[in-house]
Design an enzyme around this catalytic site. Structure first.
Site, PDB file in Angstrom:
ATOM      1  N   LYS A 117     -25.797  64.909  18.864  1.00 36.61           N
ATOM      2  CA  LYS A 117     -25.324  65.241  20.205  1.00 36.61           C
ATOM      3  C   LYS A 117     -26.083  66.426  20.793  1.00 36.61           C
ATOM      4  CE  LYS A 117     -20.690  63.260  20.065  1.00 36.61           C
ATOM      5  NZ  LYS A 117     -19.257  63.479  20.346  1.00 36.61           N
ATOM      6  N   LYS A 199     -25.567  48.537  17.042  1.00 34.08           N
ATOM      7  CA  LYS A 199     -24.159  48.337  17.349  1.00 34.08           C
ATOM      8  C   LYS A 199     -23.942  48.215  18.852  1.00 34.08           C
ATOM      9  CE  LYS A 199     -21.180  51.730  16.606  1.00 34.08           C
ATOM     10  NZ  LYS A 199     -20.268  52.702  15.921  1.00 34.08           N
ATOM     11  N   LYS A 202     -21.207  50.882  24.997  1.00 30.04           N
ATOM     12  CA  LYS A 202     -21.137  50.882  26.458  1.00 30.04           C
ATOM     13  C   LYS A 202     -22.181  51.791  27.089  1.00 30.04           C
ATOM     14  CE  LYS A 202     -17.021  53.850  26.312  1.00 30.04           C
ATOM     15  NZ  LYS A 202     -16.339  53.288  25.150  1.00 30.04           N
TER      16      LYS A 202
END
Length: 335
Positions: A117, A199, A202
Protein backbone atom coordinates in the site's frame (compact mmCIF):
# COMPACT_ATOMS: atom_id res chain seq x y z
CA UNK A 1 -27.53 -12.53 20.17
CA UNK A 2 -26.55 -14.11 23.45
CA UNK A 3 -23.30 -12.64 24.72
CA UNK A 4 -22.15 -15.85 26.40
CA UNK A 5 -22.90 -19.44 25.52
CA UNK A 6 -21.01 -22.52 24.44
CA UNK A 7 -20.77 -21.62 20.78
CA UNK A 8 -17.40 -20.46 19.49
CA UNK A 9 -17.20 -16.82 18.47
CA UNK A 10 -16.33 -15.69 14.95
CA UNK A 11 -15.35 -12.10 14.13
CA UNK A 12 -15.17 -10.86 10.57
CA UNK A 13 -14.76 -7.34 9.19
CA UNK A 14 -15.13 -6.04 5.67
CA UNK A 15 -14.07 -2.68 4.33
CA UNK A 16 -16.66 -0.35 2.76
CA UNK A 17 -14.89 -0.05 -0.57
CA UNK A 18 -17.96 -0.20 -2.78
CA UNK A 19 -20.02 -3.06 -4.15
CA UNK A 20 -18.69 -6.56 -3.45
CA UNK A 21 -17.41 -8.59 -6.36
CA UNK A 22 -18.57 -12.05 -7.37
CA UNK A 23 -15.23 -13.23 -5.96
CA UNK A 24 -15.95 -11.64 -2.56
CA UNK A 25 -19.38 -13.26 -2.58
CA UNK A 26 -18.44 -16.80 -3.62
CA UNK A 27 -15.19 -16.88 -1.71
CA UNK A 28 -16.44 -15.49 1.58
CA UNK A 29 -19.63 -13.48 2.05
CA UNK A 30 -22.21 -16.06 1.04
CA UNK A 31 -20.71 -18.41 3.62
CA UNK A 32 -21.35 -15.97 6.46
CA UNK A 33 -25.11 -16.59 6.70
CA UNK A 34 -24.93 -20.35 7.35
CA UNK A 35 -22.36 -19.80 10.11
CA UNK A 36 -24.91 -17.98 12.27
CA UNK A 37 -26.60 -21.14 13.50
CA UNK A 38 -23.37 -22.86 14.49
CA UNK A 39 -21.35 -19.95 15.89
CA UNK A 40 -21.71 -16.64 17.68
CA UNK A 41 -21.04 -14.29 14.79
CA UNK A 42 -19.91 -10.68 14.92
CA UNK A 43 -19.69 -8.81 11.62
CA UNK A 44 -18.37 -5.29 11.24
CA UNK A 45 -18.12 -2.78 8.41
CA UNK A 46 -14.62 -1.56 9.21
CA UNK A 47 -14.82 2.07 8.12
CA UNK A 48 -11.94 3.07 10.42
CA UNK A 49 -9.62 0.87 8.37
CA UNK A 50 -10.84 2.51 5.17
CA UNK A 51 -9.39 5.92 6.03
CA UNK A 52 -5.79 4.68 5.92
CA UNK A 53 -6.11 5.81 2.29
CA UNK A 54 -7.74 9.08 1.29
CA UNK A 55 -11.53 8.92 1.11
CA UNK A 56 -14.21 11.27 -0.12
CA UNK A 57 -16.38 11.74 3.02
CA UNK A 58 -19.72 11.58 1.19
CA UNK A 59 -18.61 8.51 -0.76
CA UNK A 60 -17.35 6.80 2.40
CA UNK A 61 -20.71 7.32 4.11
CA UNK A 62 -22.52 5.98 1.05
CA UNK A 63 -20.21 2.98 0.72
CA UNK A 64 -20.54 2.17 4.43
CA UNK A 65 -24.35 2.10 4.28
CA UNK A 66 -24.25 0.09 1.06
CA UNK A 67 -21.84 -2.43 2.55
CA UNK A 68 -24.05 -2.81 5.63
CA UNK A 69 -27.16 -3.31 3.49
CA UNK A 70 -25.27 -5.79 1.34
CA UNK A 71 -24.19 -8.06 4.18
CA UNK A 72 -27.81 -8.22 5.32
CA UNK A 73 -28.93 -8.92 1.76
CA UNK A 74 -26.35 -11.71 1.57
CA UNK A 75 -27.84 -13.49 4.56
CA UNK A 76 -26.63 -11.84 7.76
CA UNK A 77 -29.56 -11.76 10.18
CA UNK A 78 -29.15 -8.92 12.73
CA UNK A 79 -31.32 -10.93 15.13
CA UNK A 80 -28.89 -13.85 15.03
CA UNK A 81 -25.61 -11.97 14.68
CA UNK A 82 -24.08 -8.75 15.92
CA UNK A 83 -23.70 -6.58 12.82
CA UNK A 84 -22.42 -3.04 13.26
CA UNK A 85 -20.27 -0.24 11.88
CA UNK A 86 -16.77 -0.18 13.40
CA UNK A 87 -16.60 3.56 14.12
CA UNK A 88 -19.78 3.26 16.21
CA UNK A 89 -17.81 1.31 18.82
CA UNK A 90 -14.93 3.44 20.20
CA UNK A 91 -13.64 0.50 22.24
CA UNK A 92 -11.85 -0.79 19.15
CA UNK A 93 -9.72 2.37 18.93
CA UNK A 94 -9.09 2.45 22.68
CA UNK A 95 -7.92 -1.15 22.78
CA UNK A 96 -5.80 -0.55 19.68
CA UNK A 97 -3.71 1.99 21.61
CA UNK A 98 -3.16 -0.42 24.49
CA UNK A 99 -2.18 -3.21 22.09
CA UNK A 100 0.14 -0.93 20.14
CA UNK A 101 2.22 -0.73 23.31
CA UNK A 102 2.62 -4.52 23.11
CA UNK A 103 3.57 -4.44 19.41
CA UNK A 104 7.10 -4.11 18.11
CA UNK A 105 8.00 -1.58 15.43
CA UNK A 106 9.86 -4.28 13.51
CA UNK A 107 6.76 -6.46 13.36
CA UNK A 108 4.74 -3.72 11.69
CA UNK A 109 7.54 -2.80 9.30
CA UNK A 110 7.51 -6.39 8.00
CA UNK A 111 3.83 -6.35 7.09
CA UNK A 112 3.56 -7.14 3.39
CA UNK A 113 0.40 -5.09 2.89
CA UNK A 114 2.09 -2.00 4.36
CA UNK A 115 4.82 -2.32 1.76
CA UNK A 116 2.29 -2.85 -1.03
CA UNK A 117 0.00 0.00 0.00
CA UNK A 118 2.92 2.34 0.58
CA UNK A 119 4.06 1.74 -2.97
CA UNK A 120 0.52 2.27 -4.26
CA UNK A 121 -0.09 5.42 -2.17
CA UNK A 122 3.41 6.90 -2.11
CA UNK A 123 2.02 10.42 -1.62
CA UNK A 124 0.24 9.46 1.63
CA UNK A 125 2.28 6.99 3.69
CA UNK A 126 0.57 7.87 6.96
CA UNK A 127 0.98 6.41 10.45
CA UNK A 128 -2.44 4.76 10.25
CA UNK A 129 -1.31 2.80 7.22
CA UNK A 130 1.58 1.54 9.32
CA UNK A 131 -0.34 0.72 12.50
CA UNK A 132 -3.68 -0.50 11.19
CA UNK A 133 -2.73 -4.17 11.76
CA UNK A 134 -2.88 -3.33 15.49
CA UNK A 135 -6.41 -1.99 15.05
CA UNK A 136 -7.21 -5.21 13.21
CA UNK A 137 -5.88 -7.14 16.21
CA UNK A 138 -8.04 -4.99 18.51
CA UNK A 139 -11.10 -5.74 16.34
CA UNK A 140 -10.54 -9.44 17.00
CA UNK A 141 -9.24 -9.47 20.56
CA UNK A 142 -11.88 -7.06 21.89
CA UNK A 143 -14.36 -9.95 21.56
CA UNK A 144 -11.87 -12.69 22.44
CA UNK A 145 -12.82 -14.22 19.12
CA UNK A 146 -12.03 -17.90 18.70
CA UNK A 147 -12.07 -17.86 14.91
CA UNK A 148 -11.45 -15.35 12.11
CA UNK A 149 -12.35 -16.06 8.47
CA UNK A 150 -9.32 -15.02 6.44
CA UNK A 151 -7.89 -15.21 2.96
CA UNK A 152 -4.27 -15.84 2.07
CA UNK A 153 -3.53 -12.10 2.15
CA UNK A 154 -4.62 -11.84 5.81
CA UNK A 155 -2.63 -14.71 7.34
CA UNK A 156 0.21 -12.38 8.35
CA UNK A 157 -2.20 -10.04 10.14
CA UNK A 158 -3.84 -12.84 12.11
CA UNK A 159 -0.44 -14.15 13.12
CA UNK A 160 0.43 -10.66 14.39
CA UNK A 161 -2.80 -10.58 16.41
CA UNK A 162 -1.83 -13.90 17.99
CA UNK A 163 1.66 -12.59 18.76
CA UNK A 164 0.28 -9.42 20.37
CA UNK A 165 -2.21 -11.42 22.45
CA UNK A 166 0.47 -13.86 23.54
CA UNK A 167 2.85 -11.07 24.52
CA UNK A 168 0.12 -9.32 26.53
CA UNK A 169 -0.81 -12.59 28.26
CA UNK A 170 2.81 -13.29 29.14
CA UNK A 171 3.24 -9.86 30.69
CA UNK A 172 -0.11 -9.42 32.46
CA UNK A 173 -1.47 -12.95 32.88
CA UNK A 174 -3.59 -15.16 30.68
CA UNK A 175 -6.47 -13.14 29.31
CA UNK A 176 -6.80 -12.95 25.53
CA UNK A 177 -7.89 -15.91 23.45
CA UNK A 178 -5.41 -16.68 20.68
CA UNK A 179 -7.60 -16.54 17.55
CA UNK A 180 -7.43 -19.31 14.98
CA UNK A 181 -7.97 -18.94 11.23
CA UNK A 182 -11.33 -20.13 9.98
CA UNK A 183 -11.36 -21.61 6.49
CA UNK A 184 -14.94 -22.32 5.34
CA UNK A 185 -15.57 -25.73 3.81
CA UNK A 186 -17.17 -24.14 0.78
CA UNK A 187 -15.98 -21.22 -1.27
CA UNK A 188 -13.75 -20.88 -4.30
CA UNK A 189 -11.10 -18.54 -5.59
CA UNK A 190 -12.62 -16.52 -8.42
CA UNK A 191 -10.23 -15.09 -10.99
CA UNK A 192 -10.45 -12.15 -13.40
CA UNK A 193 -12.58 -12.77 -16.48
CA UNK A 194 -10.00 -10.98 -18.63
CA UNK A 195 -6.80 -12.25 -16.99
CA UNK A 196 -7.49 -15.55 -15.23
CA UNK A 197 -3.97 -15.57 -13.81
CA UNK A 198 -4.98 -12.92 -11.25
CA UNK A 199 -7.77 -12.63 -8.69
CA UNK A 200 -10.98 -10.84 -9.62
CA UNK A 201 -10.82 -7.27 -8.33
CA UNK A 202 -13.05 -4.22 -8.64
CA UNK A 203 -9.92 -2.10 -9.03
CA UNK A 204 -9.17 -3.79 -12.36
CA UNK A 205 -8.86 -1.20 -15.12
CA UNK A 206 -10.83 -3.42 -17.51
CA UNK A 207 -14.54 -3.20 -16.53
CA UNK A 208 -15.21 -6.57 -18.17
CA UNK A 209 -12.78 -8.33 -15.82
CA UNK A 210 -14.93 -8.06 -12.73
CA UNK A 211 -18.55 -8.97 -11.98
CA UNK A 212 -20.17 -6.97 -9.18
CA UNK A 213 -22.96 -8.63 -7.24
CA UNK A 214 -25.27 -5.69 -7.96
CA UNK A 215 -24.68 -5.76 -11.72
CA UNK A 216 -27.93 -6.29 -13.64
CA UNK A 217 -28.55 -9.49 -15.56
CA UNK A 218 -27.69 -8.11 -19.00
CA UNK A 219 -24.40 -6.67 -17.70
CA UNK A 220 -23.43 -9.95 -16.05
CA UNK A 221 -24.17 -12.00 -19.16
CA UNK A 222 -22.29 -9.53 -21.37
CA UNK A 223 -19.19 -9.71 -19.14
CA UNK A 224 -19.18 -13.50 -19.20
CA UNK A 225 -19.61 -13.59 -22.97
CA UNK A 226 -16.46 -11.48 -23.22
CA UNK A 227 -14.50 -13.71 -20.83
CA UNK A 228 -11.06 -14.86 -21.97
CA UNK A 229 -10.88 -18.59 -22.76
CA UNK A 230 -8.60 -20.53 -25.15
CA UNK A 231 -8.62 -21.91 -28.69
CA UNK A 232 -9.49 -25.53 -27.89
CA UNK A 233 -13.29 -25.15 -27.74
CA UNK A 234 -13.60 -27.98 -25.20
CA UNK A 235 -15.29 -27.41 -21.85
CA UNK A 236 -13.16 -29.40 -19.42
CA UNK A 237 -11.05 -28.66 -16.36
CA UNK A 238 -7.34 -29.22 -16.83
CA UNK A 239 -3.97 -27.50 -16.67
CA UNK A 240 -3.40 -24.88 -19.32
CA UNK A 241 -7.07 -23.86 -19.53
CA UNK A 242 -7.10 -21.12 -16.87
CA UNK A 243 -10.00 -19.18 -18.41
CA UNK A 244 -12.28 -22.21 -18.76
CA UNK A 245 -11.20 -23.55 -15.37
CA UNK A 246 -12.27 -20.25 -13.81
CA UNK A 247 -15.65 -20.29 -15.57
CA UNK A 248 -16.24 -23.90 -14.56
CA UNK A 249 -15.36 -23.07 -10.95
CA UNK A 250 -17.86 -20.20 -10.97
CA UNK A 251 -20.57 -22.28 -12.64
CA UNK A 252 -20.03 -25.07 -10.12
CA UNK A 253 -20.22 -22.60 -7.21
CA UNK A 254 -23.59 -21.14 -8.24
CA UNK A 255 -25.25 -24.35 -9.50
CA UNK A 256 -23.77 -27.00 -7.19
CA UNK A 257 -22.81 -29.14 -10.19
CA UNK A 258 -19.54 -31.05 -10.20
CA UNK A 259 -16.81 -30.34 -12.73
CA UNK A 260 -17.45 -33.73 -14.38
CA UNK A 261 -21.16 -32.96 -14.66
CA UNK A 262 -20.38 -29.61 -16.26
CA UNK A 263 -18.04 -31.26 -18.75
CA UNK A 264 -20.79 -33.73 -19.68
CA UNK A 265 -23.43 -30.98 -19.91
CA UNK A 266 -21.43 -29.01 -22.47
CA UNK A 267 -19.89 -31.88 -24.42
CA UNK A 268 -19.96 -30.97 -28.11
CA UNK A 269 -21.06 -27.42 -27.42
CA UNK A 270 -19.00 -24.31 -28.10
CA UNK A 271 -17.56 -21.81 -25.68
CA UNK A 272 -20.23 -19.28 -26.64
CA UNK A 273 -23.00 -21.49 -25.28
CA UNK A 274 -21.00 -22.22 -22.13
CA UNK A 275 -20.14 -18.60 -21.37
CA UNK A 276 -23.76 -17.54 -21.84
CA UNK A 277 -24.94 -20.34 -19.55
CA UNK A 278 -22.46 -19.29 -16.86
CA UNK A 279 -23.59 -15.67 -17.10
CA UNK A 280 -27.26 -16.60 -16.84
CA UNK A 281 -26.63 -18.93 -13.89
CA UNK A 282 -24.67 -16.25 -12.02
CA UNK A 283 -27.30 -13.58 -12.73
CA UNK A 284 -30.12 -15.83 -11.55
CA UNK A 285 -28.17 -16.83 -8.44
CA UNK A 286 -27.55 -13.19 -7.51
CA UNK A 287 -31.07 -11.94 -8.27
CA UNK A 288 -32.43 -12.52 -4.71
CA UNK A 289 -29.45 -10.61 -3.30
CA UNK A 290 -30.04 -7.67 -5.65
CA UNK A 291 -33.75 -7.62 -4.86
CA UNK A 292 -33.21 -7.72 -1.09
CA UNK A 293 -30.50 -5.07 -1.30
CA UNK A 294 -32.77 -2.65 -3.17
CA UNK A 295 -35.41 -3.10 -0.50
CA UNK A 296 -32.95 -2.58 2.36
CA UNK A 297 -31.06 0.41 0.97
CA UNK A 298 -34.39 2.20 0.44
CA UNK A 299 -35.28 1.74 4.12
CA UNK A 300 -32.69 3.88 5.91
CA UNK A 301 -34.68 3.84 9.15
CA UNK A 302 -34.53 0.04 9.33
CA UNK A 303 -30.82 0.00 8.54
CA UNK A 304 -30.18 2.55 11.30
CA UNK A 305 -32.22 0.48 13.76
CA UNK A 306 -30.12 -2.58 12.92
CA UNK A 307 -26.67 -1.01 13.02
CA UNK A 308 -27.48 0.98 16.15
CA UNK A 309 -28.61 -2.15 17.99
CA UNK A 310 -25.55 -4.00 16.70
CA UNK A 311 -23.22 -1.27 17.94
CA UNK A 312 -24.86 -1.29 21.38
CA UNK A 313 -24.28 -5.03 21.72
CA UNK A 314 -20.72 -4.74 20.41
CA UNK A 315 -19.98 -1.89 22.82
CA UNK A 316 -21.34 -3.84 25.80
CA UNK A 317 -19.21 -6.90 25.03
CA UNK A 318 -16.02 -4.96 24.35
CA UNK A 319 -16.38 -2.57 27.28
CA UNK A 320 -16.13 -5.54 29.61
CA UNK A 321 -12.95 -6.62 27.83
CA UNK A 322 -11.46 -3.13 27.90
CA UNK A 323 -12.27 -2.58 31.58
CA UNK A 324 -10.43 -5.78 32.49
CA UNK A 325 -7.49 -4.78 30.29
CA UNK A 326 -7.30 -1.38 31.99
CA UNK A 327 -7.17 -3.01 35.42
CA UNK A 328 -4.53 -5.48 34.29
CA UNK A 329 -2.17 -2.81 33.01
CA UNK A 330 -2.57 -0.64 36.10
CA UNK A 331 -4.96 2.16 35.14
CA UNK A 332 -6.96 3.67 37.99
CA UNK A 333 -10.61 2.63 37.94
CA UNK A 334 -12.90 5.40 36.73
CA UNK A 335 -15.70 4.24 39.03
Amino acid sequence: MQETNEKKLIFSGIQPTGTFTLGNYIGAIRNWGPLQDEYNCIYSIVDMHAITVRQDPAKLRQNTLQAYALILACGIDPKKSTAFIQSHNPNHAELSWILSCSTQFGELSRMTQFKDKSAKHADDINAGLFTYPVLMAADILAYNADLVPIGADQKQHLELARNIAGRFNQKYGEFFTLPEPFIPETGARVMSLQDPAKKMSKSDENPNACVLILDDKDTIIRKFRRAVTDSEAEVCYREGKAGINNLMTIYSAVTGKTLDAITAEFAGKGYGDFKTAVGEAVADHLEPVRTEYEKLIADKAYLKECYTAGAETAFRITRKTLSKVYRKIGFVDAR
